[in-house]
Structures are given as C-alpha cells and as structure tokens.
Design a protein around this motif. Structure first.
Motif, mmCIF file in Angstrom:
data_model
loop_
_atom_site.group_PDB
_atom_site.id
_atom_site.type_symbol
_atom_site.label_atom_id
_atom_site.label_comp_id
_atom_site.label_asym_id
_atom_site.label_seq_id
_atom_site.Cartn_x
_atom_site.Cartn_y
_atom_site.Cartn_z
ATOM 1 N N SER A 48 30.207 14.171 -10.585
ATOM 2 C CA SER A 48 28.736 14.444 -11.007
ATOM 3 C C SER A 48 28.158 15.422 -10.438
ATOM 4 C CB SER A 48 27.801 12.947 -9.957
ATOM 5 O OG SER A 48 28.510 13.162 -8.814
ATOM 6 N N PRO A 49 28.311 15.964 -9.352
ATOM 7 C CA PRO A 49 28.216 17.131 -9.202
ATOM 8 C C PRO A 49 28.469 17.890 -10.040
ATOM 9 C CG PRO A 49 29.596 16.574 -6.671
ATOM 10 C CD PRO A 49 29.099 15.824 -7.573
ATOM 11 N N ARG A 50 29.727 18.115 -10.720
ATOM 12 C CA ARG A 50 29.508 19.452 -12.222
ATOM 13 C C ARG A 50 29.483 18.749 -13.185
ATOM 14 N NH1 ARG A 50 35.966 20.345 -10.905
ATOM 15 N NH2 ARG A 50 36.397 21.803 -12.042
ATOM 16 N N CYS A 51 28.958 17.484 -13.426
ATOM 17 C CA CYS A 51 29.067 16.764 -14.138
ATOM 18 C C CYS A 51 27.829 17.115 -15.487
ATOM 19 C CB CYS A 51 29.379 15.239 -14.446
ATOM 20 S SG CYS A 51 29.432 14.337 -15.604
ATOM 21 N N THR A 52 28.117 17.776 -16.419
ATOM 22 C CA THR A 52 26.780 17.487 -17.495
ATOM 23 C C THR A 52 25.691 16.851 -17.845
ATOM 24 O OG1 THR A 52 27.831 18.160 -19.146
ATOM 25 C CG2 THR A 52 27.642 19.995 -18.202
ATOM 26 N N ARG A 53 26.293 15.580 -17.631
ATOM 27 C CA ARG A 53 25.471 14.381 -18.163
ATOM 28 C C ARG A 53 25.297 13.911 -17.383
ATOM 29 N NH1 ARG A 53 25.882 13.214 -23.251
ATOM 30 N NH2 ARG A 53 25.760 10.824 -22.810
ATOM 31 N N ARG A 54 25.205 13.813 -16.021
ATOM 32 C CA ARG A 54 24.668 13.640 -14.955
ATOM 33 C C ARG A 54 23.555 12.763 -14.740
ATOM 34 N NH1 ARG A 54 24.775 17.192 -9.240
ATOM 35 N NH2 ARG A 54 23.127 17.637 -10.829
ATOM 36 N N GLU A 55 23.602 11.433 -14.860
ATOM 37 C CA GLU A 55 21.652 10.503 -14.665
ATOM 38 C C GLU A 55 22.357 9.882 -13.260
ATOM 39 O OE1 GLU A 55 19.876 10.971 -16.697
ATOM 40 O OE2 GLU A 55 21.255 12.177 -18.866
ATOM 41 N N ASP A 56 20.735 9.630 -12.906
ATOM 42 C CA ASP A 56 20.827 8.853 -11.452
ATOM 43 C C ASP A 56 21.321 8.448 -11.233
ATOM 44 O OD1 ASP A 56 18.757 10.923 -11.085
ATOM 45 O OD2 ASP A 56 16.597 9.616 -11.377
ATOM 46 N N ASP A 57 21.620 7.025 -12.272
ATOM 47 C CA ASP A 57 22.668 5.926 -11.769
ATOM 48 C C ASP A 57 24.403 5.906 -12.448
ATOM 49 O OD1 ASP A 57 23.291 6.419 -14.398
ATOM 50 O OD2 ASP A 57 23.169 4.927 -15.345
ATOM 51 N N CYS A 58 24.791 7.355 -11.747
ATOM 52 C CA CYS A 58 25.374 7.971 -11.598
ATOM 53 C C CYS A 58 26.471 7.669 -9.703
ATOM 54 C CB CYS A 58 26.154 9.463 -12.264
ATOM 55 S SG CYS A 58 25.993 9.701 -13.022
ATOM 56 N N LEU A 59 24.662 7.773 -9.332
ATOM 57 C CA LEU A 59 25.031 7.953 -7.597
ATOM 58 C C LEU A 59 24.272 6.213 -7.607
ATOM 59 C CD1 LEU A 59 22.757 11.150 -6.990
ATOM 60 C CD2 LEU A 59 25.742 10.925 -7.404
ATOM 61 N N GLY A 60 24.912 6.029 -6.585
ATOM 62 C CA GLY A 60 25.431 4.741 -5.843
ATOM 63 C C GLY A 60 26.343 3.495 -5.176
ATOM 64 N N GLY A 61 27.135 4.013 -5.712
ATOM 65 C CA GLY A 61 28.387 3.466 -5.654
ATOM 66 C C GLY A 61 29.198 4.035 -7.160
ATOM 67 N N PRO A 62 30.894 3.457 -6.287
ATOM 68 C CA PRO A 62 31.551 4.209 -7.297
ATOM 69 C C PRO A 62 31.625 3.335 -8.994
ATOM 70 C CG PRO A 62 32.918 2.350 -5.767
ATOM 71 C CD PRO A 62 31.320 2.831 -5.607
ATOM 72 N N PRO A 63 31.599 4.291 -10.142
ATOM 73 C CA PRO A 63 31.285 3.795 -11.307
ATOM 74 C C PRO A 63 32.737 2.420 -11.720
ATOM 75 C CG PRO A 63 31.890 5.434 -10.979
ATOM 76 C CD PRO A 63 31.667 5.568 -10.177
ATOM 77 N N PRO A 64 33.102 1.438 -11.914
ATOM 78 C CA PRO A 64 34.179 0.963 -12.078
ATOM 79 C C PRO A 64 34.970 1.568 -13.143
ATOM 80 C CG PRO A 64 32.136 -0.417 -13.374
ATOM 81 C CD PRO A 64 31.901 0.674 -12.486
ATOM 82 N N LEU A 65 36.553 1.155 -13.119
ATOM 83 C CA LEU A 65 37.009 1.546 -14.325
ATOM 84 C C LEU A 65 37.805 0.456 -15.471
ATOM 85 C CD1 LEU A 65 39.395 3.491 -15.219
ATOM 86 C CD2 LEU A 65 40.976 2.634 -14.149
ATOM 87 N N ALA A 66 37.024 0.361 -16.748
ATOM 88 C CA ALA A 66 36.510 -0.556 -17.030
ATOM 89 C C ALA A 66 37.338 -0.075 -18.302
ATOM 90 C CB ALA A 66 35.214 -1.141 -17.179
ATOM 91 N N PRO A 67 37.893 -1.415 -19.581
ATOM 92 C CA PRO A 67 38.086 -0.708 -21.194
ATOM 93 C C PRO A 67 37.126 -0.917 -21.826
ATOM 94 C CG PRO A 67 39.184 -3.453 -19.881
ATOM 95 C CD PRO A 67 37.646 -2.506 -19.078
ATOM 96 N N VAL A 68 36.803 0.747 -22.815
ATOM 97 C CA VAL A 68 36.365 0.656 -23.262
ATOM 98 C C VAL A 68 36.829 0.887 -24.605
ATOM 99 C CG1 VAL A 68 36.973 3.579 -22.518
ATOM 100 C CG2 VAL A 68 34.919 3.504 -24.416
ATOM 101 N N GLY A 69 35.624 -0.215 -26.349
ATOM 102 C CA GLY A 69 36.983 0.361 -27.356
ATOM 103 C C GLY A 69 38.116 -0.774 -27.535
ATOM 104 N N HIS A 70 39.266 0.210 -27.006
ATOM 105 C CA HIS A 70 40.627 0.053 -27.355
ATOM 106 C C HIS A 70 40.747 -0.946 -25.630
ATOM 107 C CE1 HIS A 70 44.570 0.059 -27.044
ATOM 108 N NE2 HIS A 70 44.978 -0.008 -28.831
#
Length: 346
Positions: free
Chosen positions: A306-328
């Motif tokens: 997130s410190p380097r991400c141009t798409r960072r939002e408030d919900d990017c903080l507060g805990g690790p996002p899970p590794l989840a299926p997307v599409g395929h």
C-alpha cells in the motif's frame, strides 16, 4: 550410460494426483540479538507438479530466494526460525535428518544458484567439481565419472568438453560458467530443479540461450522446474504457472496466459509496465513502480504494498487482504482494489 537428457520413468513412490513439491504456510524469520526480527517469508503455499515449470517473480528482497533456500535446508540454523511444512514426494524436508537431506539434495533436488562465479569453487577444475557429484551420488568410478562429466558438458552446449574439464572457473565466460552450473545440477537427473536467477549478469543473447537450454532439458527429462526471477519477461515463454511475491507473501498467482492477459494486482501490473517494449513508439517513458521494496508495511497492519500503490484506499489498511480466487479458479489475488481493464499493461 545415463545422460542428463534421458527421460525418466514414473516414480512409484509418488502418490497419484499429489504434487511433487508441496509447501504449506512456510515462514522464515531472521532474528539476532539486539536487532529487530525480520520476517522474510510469511506463510507461503506452493505446489509444484512433476514435469511442470513454476515461476516465482518479484523484486529483490521479496523473499523468492529465501523460500527456496529454506525449503532445501540451506539457510543454516543460527538466527533463523523456520515454520510450516515442505514435503517432497511425501517426505518432510524440514524435519528430515541432515544425512538424509544431503542425500536428497543434488540427487533428487538440484539448484542453480544466482552467481556461478561465486558458487563454483575457484581453486578446483570444472571436471573435479562435476565428477565429485557423480562419484558421491551415483557411485561411478573416476573414469566413468569423467566420461559422464564430458557428456554432461556436451549436453548443455559446451564444445570440446574433454578439454574444458581441465579448465578453472575463471577461464570460462559468464555464459559457460552458467552452463557448467546447469550441467552440475543435472548430473544426477534430479526430479526437481530450482533455478535462482539463472540469467543474472548475462547479456541478452546468452540469457536467451540459457532459457532455451532449460526449456529443452525440462521437456526432454520431465524434470519439474522452479524458476526464480525478478523479470516477468523471463517467465513469459517458459512457465506454466507464475507466482508473484511481495514482502514475503504471494500477492498474485495464476497460469501464465491469464496472468499476462489480465494482471489484477497493481504490483504485477507495475512489473509489466516497467519492462521496455519494442511494439511502442520511441519516446514513451517507462512507468517505474513508485518507491522501493523497503517502503512497506507489516502484513498485520494491512497490504504491504500500500505505501507504493497508486490504488490505495482506506480499506487497504487494518489487516492483510486474503489470497482469494478472482475470475478464473486458478487465478488467486491478494488485493482489495484490482487493476481495472483499461489500466492493465498487457
């Protein structure tokens, strides 16, 4: 005489449908007295099927090499804490006695290290270093080992191989030293080959030759290959599955074609955008990823990117996002705000 390019038969001990290498929740922490502990690998899951080619991609410091070294027991024990499990053909490598693990390394699993000049012994001839493996792991006599060593050098494209056995590493070019490393890795026809940045410090032409050599050898021997690199372009034409690592975790994982056709994670998209392309007009600037790999957050606090991400939002903080299926179903993503179609660099 068996050579490095002899196809192998099916291995009876391998369970049907089970991956050859199965890594679960692998965590590596470096801790020394008086210093803050550093978690270099943070809960990696990885499967490598027999005969497949898997790419692990990321910037320096993302944990790629540490993952492979930890799996093979090459990190040492002082100041290193390793947890999780690494199973090779059903055997737990992390809890295997040192003598048994040494028998597996080199014979069943081989590794091509980053820098052949520092990995090869500078005071021993090439022939001495290759024949030592053949005598130890395959029980060949000295003469049989020399004949097989010459055959191995020939198989990786080194001409006048009998004379080259008498050469020292400093007498060979960078590309030839890398070919020697590949020959040593293939000396016992391993079932799993780990190539850690095999094209580092090589020019474009030699790099292409090394990658083509790996592709040919894997196809002919059905050896499983794990290719570690910082360059997505290197894995584009070689790997079946690609795992993108950042700050010790996999942030995107997918078969090669879906990943390159539709990169979802901003980090993956940034790696692609930073590669020069020949199909674009001159004058178009490269798009580097902002910041550096040291600009990161602990995963417990949120997305490390997130410190380097141009798409960072408030919900990017507060805990690790899970590794989840997307599409395929086989396309896994660890991101709250994937890259939209119009902004993807494909």
């Amino acid at each position: 005489m068996t050579t490095a390019t002899t196809p192998r038969d099916a291995v009876p001990g391998q369970l049907a449908g089970e991956p050859l290498l199965k890594v679960r929740d692998l965590t590596v922490t470096f801790a020394s007295r008086g210093r803050r502990a550093v978690r270099a690998v943070d809960g990696i899951d990885l499967d490598v099927a027999a005969g497949s080619t898997v790419g692990i991609v990321g910037e320096s410091g993302s944990g790629k090499s540490v993952t492979s070294l930890a799996a093979l027991g090459l990190l040492g024990k002082r100041g290193v804490q390793i947890s999780g499990s690494v199973h090779f053909d059903g055997a737990d490598l992390l809890n295997m006695p040192d003598d048994e693990l040494r028998a597996v390394r080199g014979k069943e699993i081989a590794m091509i290290f980053q820098d052949p000049m520092s990995s090869l012994n500078p005071v021993l001839t090439i022939g001495r270093q290759i024949t030592e493996i053949l005598v130890r792991h395959r029980g060949l006599s000295k003469q049989e080992a020399r004949d097989e060593a010459a055959s191995l050098l020939q198989s990786v494209g080194i001409g006048d191989s009998v004379r080259r056995l008498r050469s020292f590493p400093h007498q060979l070019s960078g590309g030839m030293r890398q070919r020697v490393m590949i020959a040593m890795a293939l000396a016992c026809a391993p079932r799993l080959l780990i190539a850690d940045e095999p094209t580092t410090a090589l020019d474009v032409t030699i790099s292409a030759q090394i990658l083509e050599l790996l592709r040919t050898l894997v196809a002919e021997t059905q050896t499983a290959l794990v290719l570690i690199t910082h360059d997505l372009g290197v894995v584009a034409g070689l790997c079946d599955t690609v795992h993108v690592m950042y700050s010790g975790r996999i942030v995107e994982s997918a078969p090669r074609r879906p990943l390159f056709a539709a990169p979802e994670h901003p980090y993956t998209n940034g790696l692609l955008a930073s590669v020069p392309r020949l199909d674009q007009p001159r004058g178009i600037p490269l798009l580097p990823i902002p910041g550096s790999p040291s600009d990161t957050l602990p995963w417990a606090q949120g997305c490390a990117f997130s410190p380097r991400c141009t798409r960072r939002e408030d919900d990017c903080l507060g805990g690790p996002p899970p590794l989840a299926p997307v599409g395929h179903p086989a396309h896994l993503l660890r991101c709250m705000h994937p890259v939209p179609t119009g902004e993807r660099r494909v």
